[in-house]
Design a protein around this motif. Structure first.
Motif, PDB file in Angstrom:
ATOM      1  N   LEU A 241       0.843  -1.200   0.000  1.00 49.59           N
ATOM      2  CA  LEU A 241       0.000   0.000   0.000  1.00 49.59           C
ATOM      3  C   LEU A 241       0.879   1.251   0.000  1.00 49.59           C
ATOM      4  N   GLY A 242       1.917   1.230   0.803  1.00 54.86           N
ATOM      5  CA  GLY A 242       2.824   2.370   0.863  1.00 54.86           C
ATOM      6  C   GLY A 242       3.534   2.627  -0.453  1.00 54.86           C
ATOM      7  N   ASN A 243       3.930   1.566  -1.125  1.00 58.70           N
ATOM      8  CA  ASN A 243       4.583   1.719  -2.433  1.00 58.70           C
ATOM      9  C   ASN A 243       3.648   2.390  -3.439  1.00 58.70           C
ATOM     10  N   ILE A 244       2.374   2.002  -3.396  1.00 58.45           N
ATOM     11  CA  ILE A 244       1.381   2.615  -4.285  1.00 58.45           C
ATOM     12  C   ILE A 244       1.240   4.104  -3.962  1.00 58.45           C
ATOM     13  N   ILE A 245       1.138   4.408  -2.671  1.00 56.78           N
ATOM     14  CA  ILE A 245       0.981   5.803  -2.232  1.00 56.78           C
ATOM     15  C   ILE A 245       2.151   6.661  -2.713  1.00 56.78           C
ATOM     16  N   ARG A 246       3.358   6.170  -2.520  1.00 57.67           N
ATOM     17  CA  ARG A 246       4.537   6.958  -2.890  1.00 57.67           C
ATOM     18  C   ARG A 246       4.704   7.053  -4.395  1.00 57.67           C
ATOM     19  N   HIS A 247       4.513   5.936  -5.097  1.00 57.91           N
ATOM     20  CA  HIS A 247       4.735   5.935  -6.543  1.00 57.91           C
ATOM     21  C   HIS A 247       3.786   6.886  -7.252  1.00 57.91           C
ATOM     22  N   PHE A 248       2.535   6.911  -6.803  1.00 59.23           N
ATOM     23  CA  PHE A 248       1.537   7.746  -7.476  1.00 59.23           C
ATOM     24  C   PHE A 248       1.291   9.065  -6.734  1.00 59.23           C
ATOM     25  N   LYS A 249       2.126   9.330  -5.718  1.00 61.50           N
ATOM     26  CA  LYS A 249       2.081  10.602  -4.983  1.00 61.50           C
ATOM     27  C   LYS A 249       0.672  10.908  -4.464  1.00 61.50           C
ATOM     28  N   LEU A 250       0.103   9.932  -3.771  1.00 58.35           N
ATOM     29  CA  LEU A 250      -1.227  10.100  -3.201  1.00 58.35           C
ATOM     30  C   LEU A 250      -1.125  10.803  -1.848  1.00 58.35           C
ATOM     31  N   ARG A 251      -2.147  11.557  -1.512  1.00 56.34           N
ATOM     32  CA  ARG A 251      -2.227  12.194  -0.197  1.00 56.34           C
ATOM     33  C   ARG A 251      -3.258  11.447   0.631  1.00 56.34           C
ATOM     34  N   VAL A 252      -2.803  10.834   1.718  1.00 54.35           N
ATOM     35  CA  VAL A 252      -3.686   9.968   2.501  1.00 54.35           C
ATOM     36  C   VAL A 252      -3.831  10.490   3.927  1.00 54.35           C
ATOM     37  N   SER A 253      -4.902  10.046   4.594  1.00 58.30           N
ATOM     38  CA  SER A 253      -5.148  10.475   5.962  1.00 58.30           C
ATOM     39  C   SER A 253      -6.042   9.478   6.674  1.00 58.30           C
ATOM     40  N   PHE A 254      -6.163   9.686   7.986  1.00 58.43           N
ATOM     41  CA  PHE A 254      -7.113   8.957   8.830  1.00 58.43           C
ATOM     42  C   PHE A 254      -7.937   9.982   9.606  1.00 58.43           C
ATOM     43  N   HIS A 255      -9.121   9.565  10.020  1.00 57.91           N
ATOM     44  CA  HIS A 255      -9.963  10.408  10.882  1.00 57.91           C
ATOM     45  C   HIS A 255     -10.553   9.527  11.979  1.00 57.91           C
TER      46      HIS A 255
END
Length: 317
Positions: A96-110
């Motif tokens: 999941l982290g590799n996907i986030i970094r490769h595609f430069k996604l901005r993620v969060s939790f609430h």
């Protein structure tokens, strides 16, 4: 001014893709002891797989902004369970982290509304720290701490708002500094308005997430316009642009409840106000129809004279 849009947790339209499958502690307790951990692992595996599918949906639609479900791991913070949800899924978290970094996604939790630092009861603060640690550990396992944030509300007033605010500052000292660096605070629809939340954020050096629907339900004495620039400034030391939450009322009678979709008429005054500052920012859609509401609103905003759609989930005004 560029605006990117995102949504919360579930991509509606994907078949059987809930990232929030869970099990109650009562049901868990009734399982044979040798089956309990395996059940937790099975549910977590499903949630992580569904999250990966959702991330790929986002990539296909050029959606850079996404809020993870806080229910990825069942019973993760229950005091009678407290199981290791990281080691068995080391590869899945890293993927999941590799996907986030490769595609430069901005993620969060609430985290939920019980994660707060204003309570006079010590056990509430202890549980709030545990819940923040749980969310932090997930971001850490994904190696997503560069851009991942954990957003919470200030909490209750307990009949004395001034004392509760002082208690917030005191209790927040119990949160490890490395976790505090990844938290944001949001104004709420009943208790702490924009001005009160902003002052706390400035004092604690915490970025403020403006919730426009909450502002409209709980304006206090604040006119939003003079505060917007200060709200943006709380993000000066953060990797990303400011973030705003957008939804609209379900009805006049249920004003605080989120509607299925977002009313353009409801949010347009805010967008015009933001245009005056001409600063890029991100919008998290909190409507019940999630990604479908996001797509609809983007199309409506893109139809406004002077607005140009620049991707599947972003516009320039």
């Amino acid at each position: 001014m560029k605006i990117r849009f995102g949504y919360v947790a579930t991509a509606l339209g994907l078949w059987d893709a809930s990232p929030s499958k869970t099990i109650t502690f009562t049901r868990y307790s009734k399982l044979p002891k040798n089956e309990r951990i395996e059940k937790l692992k099975s549910i977590t595996a499903q949630n992580l797989q569904h999250t990966k599918r959702i991330l790929y949906y986002n990539i296909a639609h050029e959606i850079k902004l996404y809020r993870f479900s806080s229910s990825l791991v069942p019973l993760a913070t229950h005091p009678e369970v407290l199981w290791d949800f990281l080691t068995p899924f080391k590869n899945e978290w890293e993927e999941l982290g590799n996907i986030i970094r490769h595609f430069k996604l901005r993620v969060s939790f609430h985290p939920n509304q019980f994660t707060l630092f204003t309570s006079p009861r010590e056990e509430v603060t202890i549980n709030a720290v545990k819940d923040m640690e749980y969310h932090f550990r997930m971001l850490q396992a994904m190696n997503a701490l560069d851009s991942g944030l954990i957003n919470i509300h200030i909490g209750g007033a307990y009949g004395d708002k001034s004392n509760s605010i002082n208690r917030f500052h005191h209790n927040l000292k119990k949160l490890p500094k490395e976790i505090k660096k990844h938290m944001t605070l949001e104004n709420d629809d009943k208790t702490y308005d924009v001005k009160e939340t902003l002052i706390i954020c400035e004092k604690e050096n915490i970025p403020m997430v403006l919730d426009y629907h909450h502002y409209m339900a709980n304006t206090g004495e604040s006119d939003l316009h003079p505060y917007l620039h200060r709200i943006y400034n709380t993000w000066n030391n953060v990797y990303n642009v400011p973030k705003v939450h957008i939804s609209s009322p379900k009805s006049e009678q249920a004003y605080r409840s989120h509607a299925d979709f977002v009313s353009l008429d409801f949010v347009l005054p805010f967008l015009k106000m933001a245009k005056e500052l001409d600063q890029d920012f991100d919008i998290m859609i909190e409507a019940k129809q999630k990604n479908l509401a996001m797509h609809k609103l983007i199309e409506e905003i893109a139809a406004i004279r002077g607005v140009k759609r620049i991707s599947g989930s972003a516009v320039e005004w």
